[in-house]
Design an enzyme around this catalytic site. Structure first.
Site, short mmCIF file in Angstrom:
data_model
loop_
_atom_site.label_atom_id
_atom_site.label_comp_id
_atom_site.label_asym_id
_atom_site.label_seq_id
_atom_site.Cartn_x
_atom_site.Cartn_y
_atom_site.Cartn_z
N HIS A 22 -5.45 0.98 9.26
CA HIS A 22 -5.04 1.21 7.85
C HIS A 22 -5.95 0.38 6.95
CE1 HIS A 22 -1.76 1.95 4.69
NE2 HIS A 22 -2.74 1.31 4.06
N HIS A 29 -8.38 0.29 3.15
CA HIS A 29 -8.90 0.83 1.88
C HIS A 29 -10.32 0.32 1.69
CE1 HIS A 29 -4.85 2.09 0.54
NE2 HIS A 29 -4.47 1.05 1.26
N LYS A 61 -2.21 11.35 4.87
CA LYS A 61 -1.45 10.23 4.31
C LYS A 61 -0.49 10.75 3.25
CE LYS A 61 -0.25 5.99 3.40
NZ LYS A 61 -1.02 4.93 2.77
N HIS A 105 3.47 6.08 3.52
CA HIS A 105 3.82 4.92 2.70
C HIS A 105 5.33 5.05 2.49
CE1 HIS A 105 2.98 1.79 -0.43
NE2 HIS A 105 4.23 2.14 -0.71
N HIS A 164 2.18 -0.14 7.21
CA HIS A 164 2.50 -1.48 6.70
C HIS A 164 4.00 -1.72 6.61
CE1 HIS A 164 2.48 1.02 3.15
NE2 HIS A 164 1.19 0.92 2.95
N ASP A 182 -4.33 -2.97 5.97
CA ASP A 182 -4.07 -2.60 4.58
C ASP A 182 -4.96 -3.41 3.63
OD1 ASP A 182 -3.03 -1.16 2.49
OD2 ASP A 182 -1.24 -2.40 2.28
#
Ligand code: NCD
Ligand code: ZN
Length: 346
Positions: free
Chosen positions: A14, A16, A99, A136, A174, A247
């Protein structure tokens, strides 16, 4: 006494990476320690189809500039995602997973899904082709306390979805609560969760230690200490359902240290040291490799990496590294001492 541990090279399930200048500034931190990464699609505008995912992959490969690193692409689901396009992109190998952000749940989630029922026909297709759904897991709305949003999502939306699609591979991304951990443990083997280094190391009290700490603010927000302890127990247990997902979410210093600071913690460079510290504190270093390098690939149906990294416990704690790049992106390190460091990842 010097302590060292060598584990198979980990992957980040995970991540970004952003785009443009920030992508170029942060990519090397991930590449240094990780072989593969599930790349989140919440760009502006979001990565909503296989073509955009392929274009983004290309930009990542250029920024990473290392043959050993493989970005695994995802698409961002909206109310209008076309199931046949998703099937095509998955079967072509353009994307690894999809996602699902509930609309408005977090950074760049405005175009997300307004009601999960709207994507049930899509999940039906994903289930039939074995494509993982990454979630999420928070409800959205003023009526929901920010600290309760994960639990309510798990108790209502996620459990109903799992009942409706028992063969669907799901990752509760997460995870931050004991409730999320319990759900994952009790669900079928097709349901797993990623756990971040920061949720293992900080709780909602740490976030306000001596004042407000914008660099510890992320979503889902850190919860009570009892939840932090449940996450530490889950991550360091022999379960195969929990695996590494940093994350890591870089934001410019000015966007974090602001009257309305945004959510996201940049930890790509410090994550492995932090995970090792936590596993050491929990007397579970023998499970670090499973969490960091084995459970994730097994869940995604991929082989583990065949190279290794070495971490060493230092006598003195490591210092918080300097902010990164022109935007001064702060790197995560808790106040509690971290003695571990990656010493060989070549
Ligand atoms: C992430 C980001 O900045 O993109 N922020 C965060 O607080 N984790 C989005 C997300 O994963 O929720
Ligand atoms: Zn994220």
């Amino acid at each position: 006494m010097t302590q060292e541990i060598t584990i198979r090279r980990p992957d980040d399930w995970h991540l970004h990476l952003r785009d443009g200048d920030i992508l170029n500034e942060v990519a090397s931190f991930t590449v240094k320690h990780f072989s593969r990464a599930i790349v989140m699609p919440n760009l502006v505008p979001p990565v909503t189809n296989g073509r955009l995912a392929n274009e983004y992959r290309q930009r990542i490969v250029e920024a990473a500039n290392d043959q050993r690193f493989t970005p695994l692409m995802t698409i961002y689901l909206t109310d209008n995602t076309d199931p046949s396009e998703v099937r095509e992109a998955f079967e072509a190998g353009d994307i690894t997973a999809a996602k699902m952000y509930p609309a408005g749940a977090t950074t760049n989630a405005d175009a997300g899904v307004t009601d999960v029922k709207k994507i049930y026909p899509l999940i039906d297709v994903m289930q039939s082709i074995g494509m993982p759904l990454l979630i999420h897991g928070e409800v959205v709305g003023h009526e929901y306390d920010v600290f309760d949003r994960e639990k309510i999502f798990v108790d209502t939306i996620l459990s109903a979805m799992h009942d409706a699609f028992p063969e669907q591979k799901i990752v509760l991304e997460h995870v931050t609560t004991a409730d999320g951990v319990d759900f994952v443990k009790g669900a079928s083997k097709l349901v797993a969760a990623t756990i971040t280094p920061h949720h293992l190391m900080v709780n909602r009290t740490t976030m306000f230690q001596g004042g407000i700490r914008p660099h510890l603010y992320c979503l889902p927000i850190a919860k009570r200490r009892e939840h932090q302890l449940a996450l530490r127990k889950a991550a360091t247990s022999p379960s195969t359902k929990f695996f590494l997902g940093t994350d890591s979410a870089p934001h410019a210093e000015g966007d974090k240290q602001s009257a309305c600071g945004c959510a996201g913690i940049f930890n790509a460079g410090t994550a492995m040291a932090c995970y090792a510290q936590v596993f050491d504190e929990e007397n579970a270093l023998e499970h670090l490799e499973r969490f960091a390098s084995l459970n994730g690939p097994a869940f995604y149906g991929m082989p583990p990496n065949d190279d290794f990294i070495t971490l060493r416990k230092l006598d003195a704690p490591v210092a918080t590294p300097a902010p990164v790049g022109s935007e001064r992106i702060h790197q995560f390190l808790p106040d509690t001492p971290v003695h571990w460091q990656v010493v060989d990842a070549s």
